[in-house]
Design a protein around this motif. Structure first.
Motif, PDB file in Angstrom:
ATOM      1  N   SER A  50       5.034 -11.831  23.604  1.00  0.00           N
ATOM      2  CA  SER A  50       3.979 -11.005  23.023  1.00  0.00           C
ATOM      3  C   SER A  50       4.429  -9.558  23.002  1.00  0.00           C
ATOM      4  N   GLN A  51       4.253  -8.896  21.838  1.00  0.00           N
ATOM      5  CA  GLN A  51       4.684  -7.517  21.679  1.00  0.00           C
ATOM      6  C   GLN A  51       3.551  -6.682  21.076  1.00  0.00           C
ATOM      7  N   SER A  52       3.704  -5.371  21.131  1.00  0.00           N
ATOM      8  CA  SER A  52       2.712  -4.472  20.537  1.00  0.00           C
ATOM      9  C   SER A  52       3.421  -3.266  19.917  1.00  0.00           C
ATOM     10  N   THR A  53       2.893  -2.818  18.801  1.00  0.00           N
ATOM     11  CA  THR A  53       3.467  -1.670  18.077  1.00  0.00           C
ATOM     12  C   THR A  53       2.338  -0.822  17.510  1.00  0.00           C
ATOM     13  N   PHE A  54       2.538   0.493  17.515  1.00  0.00           N
ATOM     14  CA  PHE A  54       1.527   1.419  16.990  1.00  0.00           C
ATOM     15  C   PHE A  54       2.198   2.399  16.030  1.00  0.00           C
ATOM     16  N   TRP A  55       1.461   2.773  14.987  1.00  0.00           N
ATOM     17  CA  TRP A  55       2.009   3.701  14.009  1.00  0.00           C
ATOM     18  C   TRP A  55       0.902   4.529  13.364  1.00  0.00           C
ATOM     19  N   LEU A  56       1.313   5.612  12.695  1.00  0.00           N
ATOM     20  CA  LEU A  56       0.421   6.443  11.908  1.00  0.00           C
ATOM     21  C   LEU A  56       0.630   6.110  10.438  1.00  0.00           C
ATOM     22  N   GLU A  57      -0.441   6.132   9.685  1.00  0.00           N
ATOM     23  CA  GLU A  57      -0.351   5.715   8.285  1.00  0.00           C
ATOM     24  C   GLU A  57      -1.160   6.637   7.390  1.00  0.00           C
ATOM     25  N   GLY A  58      -0.537   7.125   6.338  1.00  0.00           N
ATOM     26  CA  GLY A  58      -1.242   7.903   5.337  1.00  0.00           C
ATOM     27  C   GLY A  58      -1.755   6.974   4.247  1.00  0.00           C
ATOM     28  N   THR A  59      -2.635   7.476   3.424  1.00  0.00           N
ATOM     29  CA  THR A  59      -3.124   6.675   2.295  1.00  0.00           C
ATOM     30  C   THR A  59      -3.361   7.590   1.099  1.00  0.00           C
ATOM     31  N   LEU A  60      -2.900   7.154  -0.046  1.00  0.00           N
ATOM     32  CA  LEU A  60      -3.058   7.896  -1.289  1.00  0.00           C
ATOM     33  C   LEU A  60      -3.349   6.888  -2.391  1.00  0.00           C
ATOM     34  N   GLY A  61      -4.538   6.972  -2.970  1.00  0.00           N
ATOM     35  CA  GLY A  61      -4.900   5.951  -3.947  1.00  0.00           C
ATOM     36  C   GLY A  61      -6.046   6.338  -4.849  1.00  0.00           C
ATOM     37  N   GLY A  62      -6.580   5.324  -5.519  1.00  0.00           N
ATOM     38  CA  GLY A  62      -7.675   5.551  -6.440  1.00  0.00           C
ATOM     39  C   GLY A  62      -8.549   4.322  -6.589  1.00  0.00           C
ATOM     40  N   ARG A  63      -9.780   4.562  -7.038  1.00  0.00           N
ATOM     41  CA  ARG A  63     -10.745   3.479  -7.245  1.00  0.00           C
ATOM     42  C   ARG A  63     -11.369   3.613  -8.626  1.00  0.00           C
ATOM     43  N   VAL A  64     -11.633   2.478  -9.247  1.00  0.00           N
ATOM     44  CA  VAL A  64     -12.313   2.489 -10.535  1.00  0.00           C
ATOM     45  C   VAL A  64     -13.256   1.294 -10.611  1.00  0.00           C
ATOM     46  N   GLN A  65     -14.452   1.543 -11.111  1.00  0.00           N
ATOM     47  CA  GLN A  65     -15.473   0.508 -11.221  1.00  0.00           C
ATOM     48  C   GLN A  65     -15.147  -0.436 -12.373  1.00  0.00           C
ATOM     49  N   LEU A  66     -15.402  -1.728 -12.163  1.00  0.00           N
ATOM     50  CA  LEU A  66     -15.200  -2.716 -13.209  1.00  0.00           C
ATOM     51  C   LEU A  66     -16.479  -2.831 -14.036  1.00  0.00           C
ATOM     52  N   PHE A  67     -16.457  -2.248 -15.223  1.00  0.00           N
ATOM     53  CA  PHE A  67     -17.601  -2.250 -16.128  1.00  0.00           C
ATOM     54  C   PHE A  67     -18.834  -1.683 -15.418  1.00  0.00           C
ATOM     55  N   ASP A  68     -19.970  -2.355 -15.485  1.00  0.00           N
ATOM     56  CA  ASP A  68     -21.192  -1.877 -14.828  1.00  0.00           C
ATOM     57  C   ASP A  68     -21.531  -2.719 -13.600  1.00  0.00           C
TER      58      ASP A  68
END
Length: 222
Positions: free
Chosen positions: A154-172
């Protein structure tokens, strides 16, 4: 003298009333500003799930997010990954869950729908997984090479993560497409027999401290 005192008292009273009213309005405005209206968006990564059918990497992940203040959203991600590493004499396999917690800020959004737009943010992440080495290369006497095996651990790992993205609605509908890039930096990892892990669930190959992830999600807003 009495007239001056009356005027002084009158204007002082007006000033106090005006100050109290202004303070009350600011207090109410601040209260409205921090008011949280329950909202949730739940998504599932369909891209990596689809790729899992054609590769050794089986990655399943999803997220839940909520807008808490103007352009600020909190997010929690969780998933499970199973993968193998066969390169440079190594033969290893890993499997286990991972979790990520963080927030992001809407950099630009649609005037008619505040959930449409582009965002950036960050998360802290960790994985607790099982790892097994079927072969680890070792250099023997006289330059000869061989390999050794190590049992599952059993092992464990930790990290920092950035996020860059976008969202768009599907129709209505209440459905959205959410696409994001995830630059990652490894902060800490446990070792088996002083050997750095070859693969970490949720992080990817860990031969370098830096890595890049990608997710293409179908999300639903409640």
């Amino acid at each position: 003298m009495k007239t001056r005192l009356i005027f002084t008292f009158f204007f002082s009273l007006l000033g106090i009333i005006s100050w109290a009213q202004d303070k009350q309005e600011k207090k109410e405005e601040k209260k409205d500003h921090w008011k949280y209206e329950p909202n949730f968006m739940v998504g599932f990564d369909v891209l990596n799930t689809g790729v899992a059918f054609f590769s050794d990497r089986k990655l399943y992940q999803g997220f839940i997010s909520s807008k808490i203040k103007k352009n600020v959203h909190v997010i929690a991600e969780a998933g499970f990954e199973k993968n193998i590493y066969q390169k440079n004499g190594y033969d290893a396999k890993v499997s286990g869950p991972f979790i990520k917690l963080g927030a992001f800020y809407m950099l630009a959004k649609d005037a008619e729908n505040e959930f449409n737009g582009f965002y950036a943010g960050g998360k802290v992440a960790g994985s607790f997984y099982n790892q097994e080495y079927m072969a680890v290369p070792v250099r023997g006497f006289g330059g000869s090479s061989s390999s050794v095996a190590f049992p599952s651990s059993s092992q464990s790992t930790f990290w920092l993560e950035g996020t860059l993205g976008g969202r768009v609605q599907l129709f209505d509908s209440n459905f959205y497409i959410d696409v994001n890039l995830q630059p990652r930096y490894l902060v800490y990892t446990s070792k088996q027999e002083d050997i750095l892990p070859m693969i970490v669930p949720g992080f990817g190959r860990s031969s370098s401290k830096f890595n890049m992830g990608f997710a293409w999600n179908i999300a639903y807003k409640f």
